[in-house]
Design a protein around this motif. Sequence first.
Motif, PDB file in Angstrom:
ATOM      1  N   GLY A 190       1.379 -37.000  35.794  1.00 37.55           N
ATOM      2  CA  GLY A 190       1.711 -36.490  37.128  1.00 37.55           C
ATOM      3  C   GLY A 190       0.894 -35.242  37.443  1.00 37.55           C
ATOM      4  O   GLY A 190       0.260 -35.136  38.505  1.00 37.55           O
ATOM      5  N   TYR A 213      -2.832 -36.085  37.923  1.00 34.37           N
ATOM      6  CA  TYR A 213      -3.130 -36.788  39.184  1.00 34.37           C
ATOM      7  C   TYR A 213      -3.045 -35.813  40.357  1.00 34.37           C
ATOM      8  O   TYR A 213      -3.950 -35.717  41.168  1.00 34.37           O
ATOM      9  CB  TYR A 213      -2.162 -37.950  39.417  1.00 34.37           C
ATOM     10  N   SER A 214      -1.955 -35.028  40.390  1.00 29.42           N
ATOM     11  CA  SER A 214      -1.803 -34.191  41.603  1.00 29.42           C
ATOM     12  C   SER A 214      -2.818 -33.057  41.594  1.00 29.42           C
ATOM     13  O   SER A 214      -3.180 -32.537  42.642  1.00 29.42           O
ATOM     14  CB  SER A 214      -0.387 -33.624  41.660  1.00 29.42           C
ATOM     15  N   GLY A 257      -6.440 -35.705  41.594  1.00 26.46           N
ATOM     16  CA  GLY A 257      -6.444 -36.684  42.683  1.00 26.46           C
ATOM     17  C   GLY A 257      -6.890 -38.063  42.248  1.00 26.46           C
ATOM     18  O   GLY A 257      -7.033 -38.943  43.082  1.00 26.46           O
ATOM     19  N   ARG A 316      -8.204 -37.564  47.556  1.00 22.05           N
ATOM     20  CA  ARG A 316      -7.595 -38.346  46.467  1.00 22.05           C
ATOM     21  C   ARG A 316      -7.982 -39.812  46.654  1.00 22.05           C
ATOM     22  O   ARG A 316      -8.315 -40.231  47.779  1.00 22.05           O
ATOM     23  CB  ARG A 316      -6.063 -38.236  46.540  1.00 22.05           C
ATOM     24  N   LEU A 339       7.382 -36.874  40.195  1.00 14.02           N
ATOM     25  CA  LEU A 339       6.110 -37.544  40.533  1.00 14.02           C
ATOM     26  C   LEU A 339       6.030 -37.797  42.038  1.00 14.02           C
ATOM     27  O   LEU A 339       5.020 -37.484  42.692  1.00 14.02           O
ATOM     28  CB  LEU A 339       6.007 -38.879  39.765  1.00 14.02           C
TER      29      LEU A 339
END
Lengths: 483, 621, 253, 121, 80
Positions: A174, A177-178, A181, C45, D49
């Motif tokens: 998590g 990814y954040s 990206g 993203r 998430l």
Amino acid sequence: MVNLTLIIALPLLMAFTMPIFKMLNSKLPKFIALLTTAFNLIVLSSNFTEIMAAPLILELGGWQAPFAINLYVGPLALVAAFLINGSAFILSIYNLSQDYQFDDKFYLLFLMITAGASGMVMTGDLFNLFVFIEITSIAAYSLTTFAGGSSYEASFKYLIIGGVGSVFLLLGIGFTYSAVGSLNLAEIAASAGLINPLLLQITALLFLIGIGIEAELFPLNFWVPDIYTEAPTAVSGIMSGAVSAAGIYALARIFFTLFPAQQFFNYLLVIGVITLIMGELIAYQQENIKRMLAYSSLAQMGLIVTVISLGTEAAVKAGLFQLINHSILKVLLFISAGVLISAAGSKKIKDLAGLGTKKPTAAFGFTIAAMGILGVPFLNGFISKFMIISSSLNADQFLITFLILAAALIEIAYYLKVVQKLYFEDLEIEVKNTAVITVPVILLTLLIIGLGVYPQLIAEPLEKAAAEILNNSRYIMTVLGGI
Amino acid sequence: MLTKYIFVPAAAAFAAYILNKKNKKAGATITALVSAYLLLSLALIYGSWELNQSFNLSLMGYQLEFLMALTPLSWLFAVLTSAISLLIAVFSIDSQADFKFSSVFNLNFLLVIGSIMGVLFARDFLTLFIFWELMTWTSFYLISSGKKKMAGRAAYRYLILSAAAAYSFLMAVIFIFQQTGSFAFEPAAEFLLNNSAPQSILLLLAISLPFWVKAGIFPLHVWVKDAHGNAPKEFSPFLSGMLLKVGFYGLIVVFHQLSFFKIIENTIAYRGLPLLSYLFALLGAVTIITGTILAIRQEDMKKLIAYSSISQMGYIIIGIAIATPLGFSGSMLHLMNHLIFKSTIFLALAAVIYRTGTTKMYEVGGLIFRMPLTFAAYLTAIIALAGIPPTNGFISKWVIYQALIEKGYLFLALAAFFGSIASFMYVFKPLSTVFLGQLKPQHQEIKEVPLLMKIPMLILIGVIVLFGVFPGIQMNIISQISGDLGIETVNYSLYSIQGAFGAWNSLYIFNVFAAGFVIALLVFGLAKKSKLVGLLDTYSSGEYVTDAESYHYAYQYYRPFDRLFDNLAAKSLTGFYETLTANLLKSGESFRRIFAAGRVQNYALYSVLLFVILAAVGWII
Amino acid sequence: MKFRNLIALVITAAFALIILQAFTITPAAGEITLNEFGKADINNRTAQLYLNKSVNTDNKKVIYQESKNLESGSANIVTSVVANYRSFDTLGEITVLFLAAAGIGVVLNLENSKKKKFAADDSSLILNTGIKLLFPLLLLAGTYIFVYGHLSPGGGFQGGAVIATAFLLKMLSDNKFEIKEISITLVESTAGISFVGLGLYGLVTRGSFLENFMATGTVGQLFSAGIIPLIYIAIAFKVGAELTNIVKNLIEA
Amino acid sequence: MLNFLEEWSFFGGSILLIFIGLYGVLSRKNMIKILISLGLMDTGVNLLLVALGYVEAANAPIINSVNPSNAAAFVDPIPQALVLTSIVIGTAVLALGLALVMKIYDKYSTLNISEIRGLKW
Amino acid sequence: MPLISSFLILIMLAAAAAALAFDDLLSSIIAAGLVSLTAAVLFYFLKAPDVAMTEAAIGAGLTTAIFVLALFKTERGKSE
């Protein structure tokens, strides 16, 4: 040439159709498992030369590489996949002579643990790695319970630790990814440099714990002895031969590609040494032969992590060679121990006295594998021990070399105790008849002696693999080449 | 082509294993044939010192070259190995009739011979290490095929000690490999020479550690007693004859070829000798004393002879350590002579064990009547061991005394004298208990050993006397060696050696002894024969003895003498090693109890704890 | 509070604080950190590509009921991610559920254990009649959810779960309702085979596993989005069968 | 100000839920309670998430009659896809865990984990 | 919208704490079910309808059902 995704897709197809095979003929699942693993080996070898030239990117779903899930199969992944499917193949030969209660479910889970491990090794996507770790873990939880008795507790303990580990891993994914990206390893690696150091450290530690459980590092590996002891022999074999290799690969891939900071390698070095020393010392105390093998294999994992985290190319090559040798030797040790245990009817080492004459192949298998691990010349263990010592001395880590040698000494101590009991003490118990394992023992002994006498066989793939894992900019280039 | 000396025994080993499965005698005959072949081919290549061979291999990115060459030193040791293995093989053709592991024995025996050849001809550390490991492993299997439980433990301790030493060797050798880029002796020697002295000394000591262990010198001699005592009766002669000597081969290589003495020349001296070599000599002296005292206490004949081997090794290390021409040739002489008379003793004892089945001295007695030849062999061997003139043992001890007195080291000379005087005691013990005294009732119908076992003993007796009278034969090869190693040679002739204070003429002495012997024979022949009395017809001052109770005094033969050293022997070194390893491994136990307490919640707690600790560590740095 | 629990509390608190710290970092120049809540910048993203459906093509606009033959064609972007862009993950996930069902079957070793039915006394009247009414409706709702998976929220997982709940209620209400093991395994296997078969067909025709080999039609239509609806139907049957299997095993253990 | 409250409630809340779940796993004696806390931890992570992918005043990533074009601001669909998978994996693991608990209960007839010491070594 | 979500989160945390604190297993299972339910609603507030449905159907529905079944097969089965 043959598309490498078949290594995961075909076992999946076979697993889904296994109940139907069972209905057709009850002996079928056994052979299906053998054929599938054999097919995997053929697919892998057909791609050998091509991958040695340049790593292979396989896009899943036809989407451009970095933007969806892609498989990255470099020399290192190929070597690891060979190891995984090779030990699965040999263990399915061993399984021909075994019969399990729900054999269709057993072989379905056995195929899936191999496919899960191959997936862990080939995937180029972070969340995909998490899914494959989950597949391997849940297959391991269920496979352990085939042995009945107290294997349910062992499986429950592993489930709890695996659950906590997957939470850490999900948190890590998590955050990555954040922050960055994307879930593709190459894209993350490309912009990992810009991540705020504190956030980078927290994410790296989350991954260390999450994957450390699979790679059997020190405080995270307490499930290993229970699982390897209680699980059926074939499952302990595949776990110590293939799944731990996949765990080490995943750890190396994450830390060499995403978080190449020296600080994390120092953590891995310290944790690896502690795992090595602790594993060897406790293995010496054991009376149960499978538990001794379990502690010995987690100690070897510690040794491999220690050597790989030295970071030099020679060290990584030595670590990889030790990983290959360890898988081959451990599969042979578990198979032979399995037969010896079923012959003596007990897992205690003292009950195995004098089996050398009654069970010659199993005793010979155990002895040649023990000699291999202890580094007797002209066997594969000697070469990798030599490379480990020279690479760790090269990185002038005198204390680490001394500890590695001291651990090797303790290892000699407890393996010899068993070998001596097998051959030089008289038989007290009447011997039950057991499975015939001549084929796997012969195959593995040839491999051990072959690699020992002529290691050049795998020198080239090892060199390429070590070079590939160390230089993450080339990894990023190959995946993001297009963009 | 030197590799043939390794591959012929290795190939023959597997052939011997298979053939021996069918017929018990096949294995030993094959060993005898192979050793004879090796002996012959070695004799042919005597003198061609330029014979060498190398092949290199690029392995995993390392450019490795394996060098092999023939030097006078390695030629001598190779000849000794093949000679002693020939004799033992001939002896064991019959003596292995009832031996359960005879095929495994012959397989490993030939492999040991092959690997010793490999060690002797190796000119680089890697080959030396590979064959050294193989020698250790195969001799481990040989020793553990002896008496059930004890042999296993003895072999186990032997292997752990040699493995630890071999690892220190490996570590030092790889360190040198990193500095010099190759494993060969020459570049290593000159790297060590112009390297900083303390580091070179440390490296060389690490390299010499396995040789100290194999030679059984004082602090590391713990494995010798059990290994010899429990090894199969055919392997003990080889073990104490040859295997201990291979350790000395290594030490000579380290001292001379790797220029250890040149390095320590300018370190602080003590009475004209560099301190380190004086320390080694001191270690030798202590080994003599402890070996002798402990030998006297033993009740098991093989263990007694094992301790005597340890004490004789002390002589050799003293000779090598003081590194004077006399000292070096004395130690080489003693090395060869010890091999000869020690294997005779062990063969004689093996014959006794073959016939009576026991190694305990107090269970046998009066075998002189039934096994005269074995008695004769044993008698000549212990005369040589004690160092009485007509035999070879005397010459080598005499040369070592000359060397010590020449340099004026009184304590070492005293220890050497004590060693040889006290050796009378422990040597005489088996003689009187096993051979003299009354024959036990159950041994009445024992016969002499079969012919094939008699021949090796006869040959060895002949060699003991031959070298006793003509030491020149040995001195030829020893002068070749000292010339090759750069030590001046002692002047000698076929039957005399020039010591520090006058020459020793062995022919003249032999004539005197021969004359004396003849006179004694005449007196015995002519004088009235004594009445033969039944052994058990014992008379004891009027008391009427009914049962056949023997007054043969054998148990705890030297009890008063042993009482002097009771407390010293109690603190045996093995105890020290045992406790050391025991509590090291007990820490493993406590480690397990703390961590693997079986509660899964503890496991999960430790993983979160690891996360927190590493985060804290990262935060602080 | 036992001493052990106290330690556990302290350590978990430390862990939580460290994780919280990750959110409170003030980024120095040019550093990437986690964005605050609600400030997730989608445009750099990969999600942006999925939203514009421009991974292989550089398509800009996706208009409901108008844009045709896009690369993914599903109106519900999450479904396009789950069943098209990252369908390998979903295949992996299906296997996890499949292995769990197999594992539970082994652990509770059903085949030879005597059929110990759920001990509840026959449930109350309201429950029985209610479930008789609800059962067909629930099945219908489940089918709607997974058939319209690519248009409205929902999909294979949710549809399968609803179907499984329907069977769960049926099994709870009357003990005589018996689903034979064979039928569940058949449904499971055929659904699994069809999903992997779709992937292999994509591999054979289009060159990479799980590639979409059908026309994607116009966004928003029922018959659009290529193989996504097929995948979701397979997933729905598989998840439905597996969850029912798990519940059946638990009931009859 | 409201945004600050919202931020802290979602991120803080989910981390607190993970904290409660983790503490539950580490401290509770009853095996079923351990599995419940494992479930709580999973829910907490899933919440975190999805919260990481939330965009202020954007609408659900579905193109339908309400917001017909992709020009409008959407929430990040990828975390939602990941959470979809992770919920099902979590349930699968929990179900297997419960089956194991039932089997262990048959043998030890207790749910208290400290009384199950079969694997001493 | 923000006020309700913060309130719901508080309820969820309270229910989670209760799930651990309750002695009776059935009530702690129900509390866990409540946590999943509130999570489902929160997912809706986070504009994630798919996840909300999954969480509701699988998280709240099936998981709670499985827990209750397991409970009745072990402890609760014993006490009756």
